[in-house]
Design a protein around this motif. Structure first.
Motif, PDB file in Angstrom:
ATOM      1  N   ASP A 204       8.254   7.629  -0.593  1.00  0.00           N
ATOM      2  CA  ASP A 204       8.119   6.645  -1.663  1.00  0.00           C
ATOM      3  C   ASP A 204       8.912   7.100  -2.880  1.00  0.00           C
ATOM      4  O   ASP A 204       8.596   8.129  -3.495  1.00  0.00           O
ATOM      5  CB  ASP A 204       6.639   6.489  -2.012  1.00  0.00           C
ATOM      6  N   SER A 205       9.917   6.336  -3.239  1.00  0.00           N
ATOM      7  CA  SER A 205      10.767   6.709  -4.375  1.00  0.00           C
ATOM      8  C   SER A 205      10.034   6.631  -5.703  1.00  0.00           C
ATOM      9  O   SER A 205      10.446   7.244  -6.687  1.00  0.00           O
ATOM     10  CB  SER A 205      12.006   5.798  -4.428  1.00  0.00           C
ATOM     11  N   ARG A 206       8.925   5.895  -5.761  1.00  0.00           N
ATOM     12  CA  ARG A 206       8.190   5.755  -7.025  1.00  0.00           C
ATOM     13  C   ARG A 206       7.198   6.889  -7.237  1.00  0.00           C
ATOM     14  O   ARG A 206       6.542   6.961  -8.262  1.00  0.00           O
ATOM     15  CB  ARG A 206       7.459   4.417  -7.057  1.00  0.00           C
ATOM     16  N   SER A 207       7.067   7.764  -6.233  1.00  0.00           N
ATOM     17  CA  SER A 207       6.166   8.900  -6.386  1.00  0.00           C
ATOM     18  C   SER A 207       6.901  10.058  -7.033  1.00  0.00           C
ATOM     19  O   SER A 207       8.114  10.033  -7.205  1.00  0.00           O
ATOM     20  CB  SER A 207       5.621   9.321  -5.016  1.00  0.00           C
ATOM     21  N   GLY A 208       6.154  11.094  -7.359  1.00  0.00           N
ATOM     22  CA  GLY A 208       6.768  12.314  -7.848  1.00  0.00           C
ATOM     23  C   GLY A 208       6.691  12.506  -9.346  1.00  0.00           C
ATOM     24  O   GLY A 208       6.968  13.585  -9.841  1.00  0.00           O
ATOM     25  N   ALA A 209       6.330  11.453 -10.085  1.00  0.00           N
ATOM     26  CA  ALA A 209       6.277  11.601 -11.540  1.00  0.00           C
ATOM     27  C   ALA A 209       5.070  12.399 -11.996  1.00  0.00           C
ATOM     28  O   ALA A 209       5.109  13.119 -12.963  1.00  0.00           O
ATOM     29  CB  ALA A 209       6.266  10.227 -12.201  1.00  0.00           C
ATOM     30  N   ALA A 210       3.986  12.232 -11.262  1.00  0.00           N
ATOM     31  CA  ALA A 210       2.766  12.972 -11.621  1.00  0.00           C
ATOM     32  C   ALA A 210       2.571  14.090 -10.619  1.00  0.00           C
ATOM     33  O   ALA A 210       2.361  13.840  -9.447  1.00  0.00           O
ATOM     34  CB  ALA A 210       1.561  12.028 -11.624  1.00  0.00           C
ATOM     35  N   MET A 211       2.642  15.296 -11.061  1.00  0.00           N
ATOM     36  CA  MET A 211       2.582  16.434 -10.158  1.00  0.00           C
ATOM     37  C   MET A 211       1.168  17.006 -10.137  1.00  0.00           C
ATOM     38  O   MET A 211       0.509  17.131 -11.164  1.00  0.00           O
ATOM     39  CB  MET A 211       3.571  17.513 -10.613  1.00  0.00           C
ATOM     40  N   LEU A 212       0.748  17.363  -8.932  1.00  0.00           N
ATOM     41  CA  LEU A 212      -0.543  18.015  -8.773  1.00  0.00           C
ATOM     42  C   LEU A 212      -0.285  19.429  -8.286  1.00  0.00           C
ATOM     43  O   LEU A 212       0.282  19.624  -7.227  1.00  0.00           O
ATOM     44  CB  LEU A 212      -1.413  17.264  -7.761  1.00  0.00           C
ATOM     45  N   VAL A 378      -7.586   2.885  -4.065  1.00  0.00           N
ATOM     46  CA  VAL A 378      -6.921   2.205  -5.177  1.00  0.00           C
ATOM     47  C   VAL A 378      -7.276   2.877  -6.507  1.00  0.00           C
ATOM     48  O   VAL A 378      -6.409   3.091  -7.368  1.00  0.00           O
ATOM     49  CB  VAL A 378      -7.310   0.711  -5.211  1.00  0.00           C
ATOM     50  N   ALA A 379      -8.548   3.241  -6.664  1.00  0.00           N
ATOM     51  CA  ALA A 379      -9.001   3.843  -7.921  1.00  0.00           C
ATOM     52  C   ALA A 379      -8.326   5.181  -8.185  1.00  0.00           C
ATOM     53  O   ALA A 379      -8.161   5.576  -9.352  1.00  0.00           O
ATOM     54  CB  ALA A 379     -10.514   4.021  -7.891  1.00  0.00           C
ATOM     55  N   ASN A 380      -7.940   5.901  -7.119  1.00  0.00           N
ATOM     56  CA  ASN A 380      -7.327   7.208  -7.287  1.00  0.00           C
ATOM     57  C   ASN A 380      -5.806   7.167  -7.267  1.00  0.00           C
ATOM     58  O   ASN A 380      -5.154   8.218  -7.312  1.00  0.00           O
ATOM     59  CB  ASN A 380      -7.833   8.165  -6.205  1.00  0.00           C
ATOM     60  N   ALA A 381      -5.246   5.958  -7.203  1.00  0.00           N
ATOM     61  CA  ALA A 381      -3.799   5.825  -7.352  1.00  0.00           C
ATOM     62  C   ALA A 381      -3.434   6.053  -8.822  1.00  0.00           C
ATOM     63  O   ALA A 381      -4.279   5.939  -9.711  1.00  0.00           O
ATOM     64  CB  ALA A 381      -3.342   4.444  -6.901  1.00  0.00           C
ATOM     65  N   ASP A 384      -0.198   3.600 -13.399  1.00  0.00           N
ATOM     66  CA  ASP A 384       0.925   2.671 -13.443  1.00  0.00           C
ATOM     67  C   ASP A 384       1.341   2.164 -12.064  1.00  0.00           C
ATOM     68  O   ASP A 384       2.220   1.318 -11.944  1.00  0.00           O
ATOM     69  CB  ASP A 384       2.130   3.330 -14.129  1.00  0.00           C
ATOM     70  N   ASP A 385       0.686   2.677 -11.023  1.00  0.00           N
ATOM     71  CA  ASP A 385       1.033   2.303  -9.644  1.00  0.00           C
ATOM     72  C   ASP A 385      -0.124   1.602  -8.943  1.00  0.00           C
ATOM     73  O   ASP A 385      -0.031   1.227  -7.778  1.00  0.00           O
ATOM     74  CB  ASP A 385       1.424   3.573  -8.873  1.00  0.00           C
ATOM     75  N   VAL A 389      -0.299  -0.388  -5.214  1.00  0.00           N
ATOM     76  CA  VAL A 389      -1.099   0.172  -4.128  1.00  0.00           C
ATOM     77  C   VAL A 389      -2.121  -0.855  -3.644  1.00  0.00           C
ATOM     78  O   VAL A 389      -2.344  -1.012  -2.435  1.00  0.00           O
ATOM     79  CB  VAL A 389      -1.799   1.471  -4.579  1.00  0.00           C
ATOM     80  N   TYR A 390      -2.730  -1.579  -4.580  1.00  0.00           N
ATOM     81  CA  TYR A 390      -3.706  -2.614  -4.214  1.00  0.00           C
ATOM     82  C   TYR A 390      -3.063  -3.668  -3.320  1.00  0.00           C
ATOM     83  O   TYR A 390      -3.613  -4.021  -2.267  1.00  0.00           O
ATOM     84  CB  TYR A 390      -4.270  -3.255  -5.481  1.00  0.00           C
ATOM     85  N   ARG A 391      -1.898  -4.189  -3.724  1.00  0.00           N
ATOM     86  CA  ARG A 391      -1.233  -5.238  -2.941  1.00  0.00           C
ATOM     87  C   ARG A 391      -0.837  -4.735  -1.551  1.00  0.00           C
ATOM     88  O   ARG A 391      -1.056  -5.421  -0.542  1.00  0.00           O
ATOM     89  CB  ARG A 391       0.007  -5.737  -3.684  1.00  0.00           C
ATOM     90  N   GLN A 392      -0.259  -3.549  -1.498  1.00  0.00           N
ATOM     91  CA  GLN A 392       0.210  -3.038  -0.208  1.00  0.00           C
ATOM     92  C   GLN A 392      -0.948  -2.623   0.695  1.00  0.00           C
ATOM     93  O   GLN A 392      -0.858  -2.753   1.914  1.00  0.00           O
ATOM     94  CB  GLN A 392       1.192  -1.892  -0.436  1.00  0.00           C
TER      95      GLN A 392
END
Length: 418
Positions: A204-212, A378-381, A384-385, A389-392
């Motif tokens: 997913d190209s939209r991932s990676g902004a928030a690092m854990l 969905v709650a743990n997405a 901003d995403d 996530v809900y739609r998909q």
């Protein structure tokens, strides 16, 4: 059908509609309806109304949720998750399978599936964003894993389905039910990852902004955590090896943990899944009343007139699957499994295979955002995403609702494999 059968059935349908539209516990409605129908329509006393109250199942739910809420609060569950994540050694494609297996282990030991998803979703979704895996894929694997272990002989759902089946005269093999659920959720997960690869959505190209950031070093269990791990092992030995009652054993293990942490005992009591206790107790009590007035037998006989037993089993799988996407899976299982009795009596279908197909069809659709499991994902997405996530996840759940009941039916009912 007579009026004494039609009215309680209409009340049951209204209960499901109300529970779908508003966040009301259908078990509470079931107990109130049992009183109203039993006392005012049938002239029953309170003791007669509660004659089929599922004390053993209620005790099992209280025991396992009491014990595993302690395991979560003292950090034992976190240690198990972190140890499993470290095993992948940076191989991100193994992460979904790690969380699948951890969720399966938790539920197979007795953790209720929404509780397992709630425990794992924060870490799993964080790892998904960090490793650029699609968050819907990771969420689907957590939920599938929770349901893979959700019908073990130790689990709440496994005990519930087995007891209902025995009570209705068609006992199912607990291990066959567990194996079927695990296998079908495993197959569904494999198909899911293939579908994401074919759609080029695995990364997913939209991932990676928030690092854990995971722990750099291993966290060794100590004190209460060591005791908890020993008690989990003891729970397995006592229930699987010596066939002791799961509820009593889990309560005993929980009491030992409480004795070493007296100050937090009230918070441990709060960890008991009282909403599940009410749901199961109310639904089973009310469905038992429906059985007493002949509603279940009449509906089953009318269903038998629709066609061949194989076709009826398929229809039941789809009805319970579609219903569970919007309502409580546990409640629907308590209502639909008794209907399989006349179907099995009038055919050569395998009781274990038929009941397992209904159980799987009722639970795999909990990836729906309308269910507790899907809503937790969905709650743990990332905030901003979350809408994406809900739609998909909604799209994915629709595909599961269309395909999974037919898959469960095709693999378990016509084959007679169980």
């Amino acid at each position: 059908m007579t009026a004494t059968q039609i009215i309680p059935l209409v009340i049951l349908v209204v209960m499901f509609i109300v529970a779908t539209k508003w966040p009301l516990n259908i078990g509470v409605m079931g107990l109130v309806a049992s009183f109203g129908v039993g006392y005012f329509m049938l002239g029953m006393t309170d003791l007669e109304i509660l004659a089929e109250f599922p004390a053993a199942i209620v005790l099992t739910i209280i025991g396992v949720t009491y014990f595993f809420s302690m395991a979560q609060r003292n950090g034992t569950i976190d240690i198990i998750v972190q140890a499993c994540v470290r095993l992948v050694r940076g191989r991100t494609m193994l992460l979904p399978w790690v969380f699948f297996l951890v969720a399966a282990v938790l539920t197979s030991l007795g953790t209720f599936s929404p509780a397992a998803v709630a425990l794992l979703a924060p870490a799993a979704m964080g790892f998904a964003y960090e490793s650029r895996l699609h968050p819907v894929l990771m969420g689907a694997f957590i939920i599938n894993g929770a349901h893979a272990g959700g019908f073990s002989p130790l689990s709440v759902a496994g005990v519930l389905v087995h007891n209902i089946s025995v009570k209705n005269g068609f006992p199912v093999s607990p291990m066959a039910l567990f194996a079927a659920s695990f296998a079908l959720n495993l197959i569904l997960s494999v198909l899911t990852i293939i579908a994401f690869v074919l759609m080029r959505r695995l990364h997913d190209s939209r991932s990676g902004a928030a690092m854990l950031q995971g722990p750099a070093t291993a966290i060794r269990p100590h004190g209460q955590q060591v005791l908890t791990l020993v008690l989990i092992l003891g729970l397995l030995v006592c229930t699987l090896g010596f066939h002791l009652p799961t509820g009593f054993v889990a309560l005993s293990a929980g009491l030992l943990l409480a004795l070493v942490n007296i100050k937090e005992h009230r918070t441990f009591i709060g960890g008991i899944s009282w909403s599940t206790v009410l749901l199961v107790a109310g639904m089973i009590t009310y469905v038992s009343l429906l059985q007493r007035v002949g509603v279940i037998d009449t509906l089953a006989q009318q269903a038998l007139a629709l066609g061949t037993p194989l076709l009826i089993a398929l229809v039941l799988c789809y009805v319970i699957g579609v219903g569970s996407a919007f309502a409580s899976s546990t409640a629907l299982l308590t209502a639909f499994i008794p209907m399989a009795g006349p179907l099995l009596a009038a055919s050569s279908l395998s009781s274990s295979g038929t009941v397992a197909s209904l159980a799987v069809a009722a639970t795999v659709v909990d990836v729906s955002p309308f269910s507790t499991d899907g809503a937790l994902v969905v709650a743990n997405a990332r905030e901003d995403d979350r809408q994406r996530v809900y739609r998909q996840l909604m799209f994915y759940a629709g595909a599961v609702v269309l395909a999974a009941p037919a898959m469960a039916w095709a693999l378990l009912v016509p084959t007679g494999i169980l």
